[in-house]
Design an enzyme around this catalytic site. Sequence first.
Site, PDB file in Angstrom:
ATOM      1  N   GLU A  75       0.905  -1.254  -0.174  1.00 12.68           N
ATOM      2  CA  GLU A  75       0.180  -0.167  -0.399  1.00 12.68           C
ATOM      3  C   GLU A  75       0.522   1.631  -0.086  1.00 12.68           C
ATOM      4  O   GLU A  75       1.393   1.118   1.124  1.00 12.68           O
ATOM      5  CB  GLU A  75      -1.075  -0.164   1.288  1.00 12.68           C
ATOM      6  CG  GLU A  75      -1.967   0.901   1.179  1.00 12.68           C
ATOM      7  CD  GLU A  75      -2.269   1.399   2.630  1.00 12.68           C
ATOM      8  OE1 GLU A  75      -2.734   0.357   3.555  1.00 12.68           O
ATOM      9  OE2 GLU A  75      -3.464   2.500   1.507  1.00 12.68           O
ATOM     10  N   ARG A 100       5.479 -12.864   9.459  1.00 12.80           N
ATOM     11  CA  ARG A 100       6.834 -11.092   9.228  1.00 12.80           C
ATOM     12  C   ARG A 100       7.952 -11.499  10.015  1.00 12.80           C
ATOM     13  O   ARG A 100       8.366 -11.932  11.063  1.00 12.80           O
ATOM     14  CB  ARG A 100       5.791 -10.422   9.929  1.00 12.80           C
ATOM     15  CG  ARG A 100       4.978 -10.121  10.994  1.00 12.80           C
ATOM     16  CD  ARG A 100       4.283  -8.705  11.216  1.00 12.80           C
ATOM     17  NE  ARG A 100       4.778  -7.397  10.899  1.00 12.80           N
ATOM     18  CZ  ARG A 100       3.612  -7.046   9.862  1.00 12.80           C
ATOM     19  NH1 ARG A 100       2.913  -7.666   9.536  1.00 12.80           N
ATOM     20  NH2 ARG A 100       4.392  -6.096   9.373  1.00 12.80           N
ATOM     21  N   LYS A 144       4.952   0.596  10.026  1.00 14.42           N
ATOM     22  CA  LYS A 144       4.561   1.894   9.189  1.00 14.42           C
ATOM     23  C   LYS A 144       4.553   3.218   9.800  1.00 14.42           C
ATOM     24  O   LYS A 144       5.473   4.527   9.529  1.00 14.42           O
ATOM     25  CB  LYS A 144       4.053   2.303   7.456  1.00 14.42           C
ATOM     26  CG  LYS A 144       4.429   1.295   7.346  1.00 14.42           C
ATOM     27  CD  LYS A 144       3.856   1.124   5.822  1.00 14.42           C
ATOM     28  CE  LYS A 144       3.719   0.162   4.504  1.00 14.42           C
ATOM     29  NZ  LYS A 144       2.377  -0.226   3.605  1.00 14.42           N
TER      30      LYS A 144
END
Length: 560
Positions: free
Chosen positions: A39, A265, A275
Amino acid sequence: MSNNDASNTVKQPTNFIHQVIEQDQQQGLEKVVTRFPPEPNGYLHIGHAKSICLNFGTAEKYNGECNLRFDDTNPGKEEQEYVDAIMDDVRWLGFSWAGEVRYASDYFDTFYAWAQHLIKAGKAYVCDLSPEQASEYRGWATEPGKNSPFRERSAEENLDLLERMKNGEFDEGSRVLRAKIDMASPNMNLRDPILYRIRKQNHHQTGDKWCIYPSYDFAHGQEDAIEGVTHSICTLEFADHRPLYEWFIENLPVPSTPRQYEFGRLNINYTVTSKRKLKQLVDEGHVSGWDDPRMPTIQGMRRRGYSPQAVRNFCDSLAVAKTDGTVDMAQFEFFIREDLNDNAARAMCVMNPLKLIITNFPEGEVEMLSAPVHPQKEMGSRELPFTRELYIDRADFSEDSTLSRKKFRLLVPGDYMRLRSAYVIKADEVVKDAAGEIIEVHASLLPGTVGENPEGGIKPRGVMHWVSATEGKQAKVRIYDRLFNVESPDKGEGDFLNNINPDSFREIDNCWVEPGLINAAPETAFQFEREGYFVADRYQHTPETPVFNKTIGLRDTWKK
Ligand code: ATP
Ligand code: MG
């Protein structure tokens, strides 16, 4: 995780996705298609690098294709700047995507048609509950939800309302389109999830064409299906979304049937990979930007002097498993050092200059000496001008001539030292200023000792680096260290910002480098003799103002 030991790099780490693909191939799968779907709401970090290496690396391994697709369904937080940086990052890592860059927004017309398709099939409805009411109706994990009073609207009414939502007739938050699945499902994601929201926002790709935007869930699997993705690889937090992913694939006229697989992850200690937190560090000025060399962003690592190959070697060393894990920063740094040791040009830089006068070398004369660029690899040679006035590092000299030779490889009065790739010298005397500080060391060289041992059994105490004070160039050096000084900066009490390492950045203006270094291309890596690995700054290094960033020390100084 079993990959805390850097010595296991030669072993192939386990990768369950590759096992799945090999089984699929036995069942007749012809072409593997993956995608990397960021994204564009921030810069990519080391965790994304793992995902990039996995998606692109898997496509490479099985002669397939990997798409780069921006998951741009949330225009409020997205920006073209991020799109550009992400493309730069993927290319820098050495990967190329199949065909053109893709955007979820390329498919907005199709998604809209598919929303109408669900409505006509009685599988979607426009719901007017306020966000607060909707969350009340949703129930809890342990308690079933309640059907929305708008659930039984007719297809005609729903089609009309959706059209009017699209035309901007209603306010943000006043209505949503929802799938009609099961308000009692134990999986909350299946309790009539949202397909479309009203957002009167301009979009970086589609401008003001839309004022309703699809949810991540209503977009992702369909994007995969449109692109013929076979293996849609994502992180574990999406495992609970898989039934919904499959519901859309089953209930829509999609052209192919992708499957979703979740892997753990990557987390690394001594840093943060959220982020939101990275953005906070930038927005609040704790770092100089997304590409600050202390940031775990790909742009930051690049500016710090990590090579794309080192990042890939590290990512490829990690197991791809169905559990999350935290990897030791030291393990990552092992790969950085290994790569730099093999590939960085050797050079000399004096960071804390002390003048060394070679009293038996004529003033004004320049003798060109030659030194290898790399001690083992064939990387050619470099020229080192030798002159009467040199700089050595203050820390390499001591007035105390009684220091043990074995322990202290320092230049001391009356003793011998080799200047790297140059002469053996003997320190004769020191010159001090009025305050008693040493300002010069006077020494004499032993003739004929360049590349040769001195006669008469003289053994120098060690080897030290030097730069000509008259031919060398002044440079700025930025010393970086880990951004956080605790293992888990974002766990425990208090703000993660309290754990910033106050010694993570320092700039030294008065450094002296070999003259050849000022012409180094930006991003060239060096090992500065005894000091560590450095890189010519990507943006600020020029022959007029040379700037080098410290990439990493020669040894791990964080080891407990
Ligand atoms: P957010 O969705 O909160 O904006 P994100 O880190 O998930 O943040 P995306 O842009 O959605 O960012 O990520 C793109 C891809 O990278 C996704 O497939 C995601 O699962 C993967 N990814 C993100 N963080 C990691 C990580 N730490 N380790 C491995 N893969 C990751
Ligand atoms: Mg995400």
